[in-house]
Design a protein around this motif. Structure first.
Motif, short mmCIF file in Angstrom:
data_model
loop_
_atom_site.label_atom_id
_atom_site.label_comp_id
_atom_site.label_asym_id
_atom_site.label_seq_id
_atom_site.Cartn_x
_atom_site.Cartn_y
_atom_site.Cartn_z
N PRO A 1 38.07 -70.79 46.82
CA PRO A 1 38.05 -71.39 45.49
C PRO A 1 38.97 -70.63 44.53
N THR A 2 39.53 -71.35 43.58
CA THR A 2 40.34 -70.74 42.52
C THR A 2 39.78 -71.18 41.18
N GLY A 3 40.19 -70.49 40.10
CA GLY A 3 39.74 -70.85 38.77
C GLY A 3 38.27 -70.59 38.55
N LEU A 4 37.87 -69.31 38.55
CA LEU A 4 36.47 -68.95 38.42
C LEU A 4 36.14 -68.51 37.00
N ALA A 5 34.92 -68.83 36.57
CA ALA A 5 34.38 -68.33 35.31
C ALA A 5 33.26 -67.36 35.64
N THR A 6 32.86 -66.54 34.68
CA THR A 6 31.80 -65.56 34.89
C THR A 6 30.63 -65.87 33.97
N TYR A 7 29.43 -65.87 34.55
CA TYR A 7 28.22 -66.02 33.75
C TYR A 7 27.45 -64.70 33.78
N THR A 8 27.02 -64.24 32.60
CA THR A 8 26.23 -63.02 32.49
C THR A 8 24.89 -63.33 31.85
N PHE A 9 23.82 -62.89 32.49
CA PHE A 9 22.48 -63.09 31.94
C PHE A 9 22.33 -62.33 30.62
N PRO A 10 21.36 -62.74 29.77
CA PRO A 10 21.18 -62.09 28.47
C PRO A 10 20.94 -60.59 28.55
N ASP A 11 20.46 -60.07 29.68
CA ASP A 11 20.25 -58.63 29.78
C ASP A 11 21.55 -57.86 29.88
N GLY A 12 22.67 -58.58 30.09
CA GLY A 12 23.98 -57.95 30.13
C GLY A 12 24.28 -57.21 31.42
N ARG A 13 23.36 -57.28 32.41
CA ARG A 13 23.53 -56.50 33.64
C ARG A 13 23.75 -57.37 34.87
N LEU A 14 23.10 -58.51 34.91
CA LEU A 14 23.20 -59.41 36.06
C LEU A 14 24.24 -60.48 35.78
N SER A 15 25.18 -60.69 36.70
CA SER A 15 26.23 -61.68 36.48
C SER A 15 26.68 -62.27 37.80
N PHE A 16 27.40 -63.39 37.72
CA PHE A 16 27.98 -64.03 38.91
C PHE A 16 29.16 -64.88 38.48
N LYS A 17 29.98 -65.26 39.47
CA LYS A 17 31.14 -66.12 39.21
C LYS A 17 30.90 -67.50 39.80
N TYR A 18 31.53 -68.52 39.18
CA TYR A 18 31.36 -69.89 39.62
C TYR A 18 32.61 -70.68 39.25
N PRO A 19 32.87 -71.84 39.88
CA PRO A 19 34.06 -72.62 39.54
C PRO A 19 34.10 -72.97 38.06
N ALA A 20 35.27 -72.85 37.45
CA ALA A 20 35.39 -73.02 36.01
C ALA A 20 35.04 -74.42 35.53
N ASP A 21 35.12 -75.43 36.40
CA ASP A 21 34.77 -76.78 35.98
C ASP A 21 33.30 -77.10 36.25
N TRP A 22 32.53 -76.14 36.73
CA TRP A 22 31.09 -76.29 36.85
C TRP A 22 30.43 -75.77 35.57
N ARG A 23 29.11 -75.87 35.48
CA ARG A 23 28.43 -75.37 34.29
C ARG A 23 27.12 -74.69 34.69
N VAL A 24 26.64 -73.85 33.77
CA VAL A 24 25.40 -73.10 34.00
C VAL A 24 24.44 -73.37 32.85
N GLU A 25 23.19 -73.65 33.18
CA GLU A 25 22.15 -73.80 32.18
C GLU A 25 21.09 -72.73 32.42
N LEU A 26 20.64 -72.09 31.34
CA LEU A 26 19.65 -71.03 31.47
C LEU A 26 18.30 -71.47 30.93
N PHE A 27 17.26 -71.33 31.74
CA PHE A 27 15.89 -71.47 31.26
C PHE A 27 15.33 -70.07 31.08
N GLU A 28 15.00 -69.73 29.83
CA GLU A 28 14.49 -68.41 29.52
C GLU A 28 12.99 -68.50 29.26
#
Length: 246
Positions: free
Chosen positions: A80-107
């Motif tokens: 895959p190319t064109g990755l975005a990074t998502y970081t959890f609110p704690d600032g410590r846990l993160s991951f990468k995903y395709p830039a045209d995808w999206r992430v929703e957080l349930f807190e």
């Protein structure tokens, strides 16, 4: 072939998971901070605040003795190319995903943080869930396993043993196949084995990260291998392999 439904193994979160009335946060592609809308993942259930943790909170299915050698990815992979990074609110846990995808957080709780990041592809289909909290349970049962791939996750190797692996395999019970792509505590063992809960320790917390597959997503093991070598399979492999905890 697109995964669509969650298959997390009977996860019980902390007492704060009962706060399902909390505002859910969402993060759009490329964002480092969550937004304002989400819905509670169906795979998480509330735990009683008065009930103390029991011995069932130990990591199920942990492979502490002689993990099998990690297998290499297929030679025909589409990286895959064109990755975005998502970081959890704690600032410590993160991951990468395709830039045209999206992430929703349930807190479910802000302090201590308990929540689930759900990853959707460009068409809106749910692809994966990443949960972090303080307590989780898993269910084990006898299976016969074929392992397609299992590789240590670089960003989690400093965490408590057993070391976190990205794993893709199929478990069979009475000729019924269950395909799983998720993080595992140690490398899954081929042949006769127990089902894996996928609970990873990160510091004093736990992490569960799993791709959402529909029931019977592949017609055969060869079809599963072909999917892994394709763009969607490699995008999800990259996502799990990129998870890190600082």
């Amino acid at each position: 072939m697109r995964p669509a439904q969650a298959r997390l193994f009977a996860v019980l979160a902390t007492a704060t998971l009962a706060l399902t009335g909390c505002m859910a946060n969402a993060s759009t592609a490329g964002s480092e901070a969550p937004g304002l809308e989400a819905s509670a993942p169906a795979s998480l259930s509330a735990a009683s605040s008065s009930a103390p943790p029991s011995s069932s909170n130990a990591i199920p299915g942990a492979n502490t003795a002689g993990p099998t050698a990690a297998t290499a990815p297929p030679s025909s992979t589409s990286v895959p190319t064109g990755l975005a990074t998502y970081t959890f609110p704690d600032g410590r846990l993160s991951f990468k995903y395709p830039a045209d995808w999206r992430v929703e957080l349930f807190e479910a709780s802000a302090s201590p943080f308990v929540g689930t990041a759900t990853v959707y592809d460009a068409s809106g289909a749910r692809q994966a869930e990443i949960y972090t909290g303080e307590i989780a349970d898993g269910v084990s049962s006898p299976v016969t396993r074929t392992v397609f791939e299992s590789v240590p996750v670089p960003g989690l190797q400093e965490q408590p043993d057993p070391a976190a692996h990205y794993s893709f395999y199929v478990d069979k019970v009475n000729d019924i196949s269950t395909y799983r792509m998720h993080l595992t505590p140690g490398a899954p063992i081929a042949g006769a084995e127990m089902a894996l809960g996928g609970i990873i320790r990160i510091g004093d917390r736990i992490l569960i990260a799993e791709v959402d597959f529909i029931d019977n997503p592949f017609a055969s093991e060869d079809a599963a291998k072909s999917w892994l070598a394709g763009q969607e399979g490699q995008s999800l492999r990259t996502l799990l392999m990129s998870i890190s905890y600082a």
